[in-house]
Structures are given as structure tokens and as C-alpha cells.
Design a protein around this motif. Structure first.
Motif, PDB file in Angstrom:
ATOM      1  N   GLU A  45      55.362 -17.291  34.222  1.00 22.62           N
ATOM      2  CA  GLU A  45      54.122 -17.757  34.851  1.00 22.62           C
ATOM      3  C   GLU A  45      53.696 -16.792  35.964  1.00 22.62           C
ATOM      4  O   GLU A  45      52.522 -16.427  36.075  1.00 22.62           O
ATOM      5  N   LEU A  46      54.635 -16.367  36.764  1.00 24.96           N
ATOM      6  CA  LEU A  46      54.359 -15.428  37.840  1.00 24.96           C
ATOM      7  C   LEU A  46      53.866 -14.093  37.285  1.00 24.96           C
ATOM      8  O   LEU A  46      52.875 -13.524  37.768  1.00 24.96           O
ATOM      9  N   PHE A  47      54.524 -13.595  36.252  1.00 28.20           N
ATOM     10  CA  PHE A  47      54.109 -12.337  35.635  1.00 28.20           C
ATOM     11  C   PHE A  47      52.686 -12.442  35.103  1.00 28.20           C
ATOM     12  O   PHE A  47      51.867 -11.543  35.323  1.00 28.20           O
ATOM     13  N   ASN A  48      52.379 -13.537  34.426  1.00 24.96           N
ATOM     14  CA  ASN A  48      51.033 -13.714  33.877  1.00 24.96           C
ATOM     15  C   ASN A  48      49.985 -13.816  34.975  1.00 24.96           C
ATOM     16  O   ASN A  48      48.874 -13.296  34.836  1.00 24.96           O
ATOM     17  N   THR A  49      50.322 -14.456  36.078  1.00 26.83           N
ATOM     18  CA  THR A  49      49.403 -14.557  37.207  1.00 26.83           C
ATOM     19  C   THR A  49      49.130 -13.173  37.796  1.00 26.83           C
ATOM     20  O   THR A  49      47.982 -12.831  38.098  1.00 26.83           O
ATOM     21  N   ILE A  50      50.176 -12.380  37.934  1.00 30.75           N
ATOM     22  CA  ILE A  50      50.019 -11.022  38.453  1.00 30.75           C
ATOM     23  C   ILE A  50      49.165 -10.193  37.503  1.00 30.75           C
ATOM     24  O   ILE A  50      48.274  -9.445  37.927  1.00 30.75           O
ATOM     25  N   LYS A  51      49.410 -10.330  36.217  1.00 33.60           N
ATOM     26  CA  LYS A  51      48.656  -9.585  35.210  1.00 33.60           C
ATOM     27  C   LYS A  51      47.160  -9.920  35.281  1.00 33.60           C
ATOM     28  O   LYS A  51      46.313  -9.017  35.252  1.00 33.60           O
ATOM     29  N   ILE A  52      46.843 -11.192  35.420  1.00 39.15           N
ATOM     30  CA  ILE A  52      45.447 -11.621  35.534  1.00 39.15           C
ATOM     31  C   ILE A  52      44.809 -11.031  36.789  1.00 39.15           C
ATOM     32  O   ILE A  52      43.678 -10.530  36.758  1.00 39.15           O
ATOM     33  N   GLU A  53      45.536 -11.071  37.898  1.00 35.28           N
ATOM     34  CA  GLU A  53      45.005 -10.532  39.159  1.00 35.28           C
ATOM     35  C   GLU A  53      44.761  -9.028  39.072  1.00 35.28           C
ATOM     36  O   GLU A  53      43.740  -8.527  39.542  1.00 35.28           O
ATOM     37  N   ILE A  54      45.666  -8.309  38.437  1.00 33.80           N
ATOM     38  CA  ILE A  54      45.488  -6.862  38.272  1.00 33.80           C
ATOM     39  C   ILE A  54      44.245  -6.583  37.430  1.00 33.80           C
ATOM     40  O   ILE A  54      43.450  -5.696  37.760  1.00 33.80           O
ATOM     41  N   ARG A  55      44.058  -7.344  36.366  1.00 30.22           N
ATOM     42  CA  ARG A  55      42.867  -7.147  35.517  1.00 30.22           C
ATOM     43  C   ARG A  55      41.585  -7.439  36.279  1.00 30.22           C
ATOM     44  O   ARG A  55      40.592  -6.723  36.143  1.00 30.22           O
ATOM     45  N   LYS A  56      41.574  -8.502  37.091  1.00 29.23           N
ATOM     46  CA  LYS A  56      40.396  -8.833  37.898  1.00 29.23           C
ATOM     47  C   LYS A  56      40.057  -7.695  38.851  1.00 29.23           C
ATOM     48  O   LYS A  56      38.901  -7.294  38.981  1.00 29.23           O
ATOM     49  N   ARG A  57      41.086  -7.196  39.525  1.00 33.50           N
ATOM     50  CA  ARG A  57      40.858  -6.115  40.478  1.00 33.50           C
ATOM     51  C   ARG A  57      40.371  -4.849  39.785  1.00 33.50           C
ATOM     52  O   ARG A  57      39.507  -4.141  40.302  1.00 33.50           O
ATOM     53  N   ALA A  58      40.944  -4.542  38.623  1.00 33.35           N
ATOM     54  CA  ALA A  58      40.520  -3.355  37.878  1.00 33.35           C
ATOM     55  C   ALA A  58      39.071  -3.496  37.431  1.00 33.35           C
ATOM     56  O   ALA A  58      38.282  -2.544  37.534  1.00 33.35           O
ATOM     57  N   GLU A  59      38.706  -4.681  36.966  1.00 30.21           N
ATOM     58  CA  GLU A  59      37.328  -4.916  36.537  1.00 30.21           C
ATOM     59  C   GLU A  59      36.368  -4.779  37.715  1.00 30.21           C
ATOM     60  O   GLU A  59      35.319  -4.156  37.600  1.00 30.21           O
ATOM     61  N   LYS A  60      36.741  -5.356  38.849  1.00 27.49           N
ATOM     62  CA  LYS A  60      35.910  -5.264  40.050  1.00 27.49           C
ATOM     63  C   LYS A  60      35.765  -3.809  40.473  1.00 27.49           C
ATOM     64  O   LYS A  60      34.669  -3.348  40.794  1.00 27.49           O
ATOM     65  N   ASN A  61      36.867  -3.062  40.443  1.00 25.60           N
ATOM     66  CA  ASN A  61      36.850  -1.657  40.823  1.00 25.60           C
ATOM     67  C   ASN A  61      35.964  -0.846  39.882  1.00 25.60           C
ATOM     68  O   ASN A  61      35.178  -0.006  40.320  1.00 25.60           O
ATOM     69  N   ASN A  62      36.072  -1.088  38.591  1.00 29.22           N
ATOM     70  CA  ASN A  62      35.253  -0.364  37.613  1.00 29.22           C
ATOM     71  C   ASN A  62      33.774  -0.669  37.793  1.00 29.22           C
ATOM     72  O   ASN A  62      32.936   0.221  37.709  1.00 29.22           O
ATOM     73  N   LYS A  63      33.449  -1.933  38.051  1.00 26.88           N
ATOM     74  CA  LYS A  63      32.043  -2.301  38.248  1.00 26.88           C
ATOM     75  C   LYS A  63      31.483  -1.675  39.518  1.00 26.88           C
ATOM     76  O   LYS A  63      30.341  -1.238  39.546  1.00 26.88           O
ATOM     77  N   SER A  64      32.290  -1.614  40.576  1.00 31.09           N
ATOM     78  CA  SER A  64      31.806  -1.017  41.818  1.00 31.09           C
ATOM     79  C   SER A  64      31.576   0.483  41.646  1.00 31.09           C
ATOM     80  O   SER A  64      30.668   1.052  42.235  1.00 31.09           O
ATOM     81  N   ARG A  65      32.380   1.130  40.806  1.00 29.68           N
ATOM     82  CA  ARG A  65      32.155   2.554  40.523  1.00 29.68           C
ATOM     83  C   ARG A  65      30.850   2.778  39.789  1.00 29.68           C
ATOM     84  O   ARG A  65      30.228   3.805  39.932  1.00 29.68           O
ATOM     85  N   LEU A  66      30.463   1.800  38.990  1.00 34.83           N
ATOM     86  CA  LEU A  66      29.222   1.906  38.237  1.00 34.83           C
ATOM     87  C   LEU A  66      28.009   1.448  39.044  1.00 34.83           C
ATOM     88  O   LEU A  66      26.890   1.466  38.553  1.00 34.83           O
ATOM     89  N   GLY A  67      28.247   0.997  40.271  1.00 35.47           N
ATOM     90  CA  GLY A  67      27.146   0.566  41.124  1.00 35.47           C
ATOM     91  C   GLY A  67      26.731  -0.876  40.889  1.00 35.47           C
ATOM     92  O   GLY A  67      25.655  -1.283  41.289  1.00 35.47           O
ATOM     93  N   ILE A  68      27.580  -1.659  40.235  1.00 36.80           N
ATOM     94  CA  ILE A  68      27.286  -3.059  39.969  1.00 36.80           C
ATOM     95  C   ILE A  68      27.899  -3.882  41.084  1.00 36.80           C
ATOM     96  O   ILE A  68      29.083  -3.768  41.391  1.00 36.80           O
ATOM     97  N   LYS A  69      27.077  -4.726  41.707  1.00 35.48           N
ATOM     98  CA  LYS A  69      27.586  -5.543  42.806  1.00 35.48           C
ATOM     99  C   LYS A  69      28.408  -6.702  42.257  1.00 35.48           C
ATOM    100  O   LYS A  69      27.985  -7.413  41.354  1.00 35.48           O
ATOM    101  N   VAL A  70      29.627  -6.890  42.820  1.00 32.95           N
ATOM    102  CA  VAL A  70      30.525  -7.926  42.365  1.00 32.95           C
ATOM    103  C   VAL A  70      30.861  -8.821  43.539  1.00 32.95           C
ATOM    104  O   VAL A  70      31.227  -8.351  44.608  1.00 32.95           O
ATOM    105  N   THR A  71      30.739 -10.141  43.341  1.00 31.28           N
ATOM    106  CA  THR A  71      31.157 -11.082  44.367  1.00 31.28           C
ATOM    107  C   THR A  71      32.225 -11.986  43.786  1.00 31.28           C
ATOM    108  O   THR A  71      32.128 -12.449  42.662  1.00 31.28           O
ATOM    109  N   VAL A  72      33.272 -12.186  44.557  1.00 34.28           N
ATOM    110  CA  VAL A  72      34.382 -13.012  44.091  1.00 34.28           C
ATOM    111  C   VAL A  72      34.613 -14.130  45.060  1.00 34.28           C
ATOM    112  O   VAL A  72      34.515 -14.036  46.228  1.00 34.28           O
TER     113      VAL A  72
END
Length: 72
Positions: A45-72
């Protein structure tokens, strides 16, 4: 401890370095989770939670590089 890294000169080399760093991070996460004094289902459960958080952060980072505003 001092570590000296010689950065690659090519885009392919840079991508290979990024992948190797990511692999080492994953190994560290897995090793640390395995050492925890809890049940296997809790570790999973902990591993899956970490995996989800890493994916969220990567997606947010990729969108910010593209100039897309992200709010969480």
C-alpha cells in the motif's frame, strides 16, 4: 563524501543517465520499504501510494514545462 559526475555530451547519453538515476531511486525506495517493521500488505500500500505521488509530481512538472498552469 564527494562524487564527481561527468555529464554526457549527447542527448542519448543524457537520457541514459536520467534512466539510471531513476532506477537507483526506485531501488532505494523499495529497499527502505522492505526494511519497515510492518506487514507486506501495508508495504505494498505504501509503495503504491508513493508511486501515485511520483506520477502526479511528474505530470505537474511536465505540464509546467509546457506552460500549462496546474493547481493541486
Amino acid at each position: 563524501m564527494k562524487i564527481r559526475v561527468h555529464m554526457p555530451d549527447t542527448e542519448e547519453g543524457i537520457q541514459q543517465l536520467k534512466m539510471k538515476v531513476a532506477e537507483i531511486h526506485v531501488e532505494a525506495i523499495i529497499n527502505n520499504i522492505q526494511k519497515l517493521p510492518c506487514e507486506a500488505d501495508r508495504k505494498l500500500e505504501l509503495f503504491n501510494t508513493i508511486k501515485i505521488e511520483i506520477r502526479k509530481r511528474a505530470e505537474k512538472n511536465n505540464k509546467s514545462r509546457l506552460g500549462i498552469k496546474v493547481t493541486v
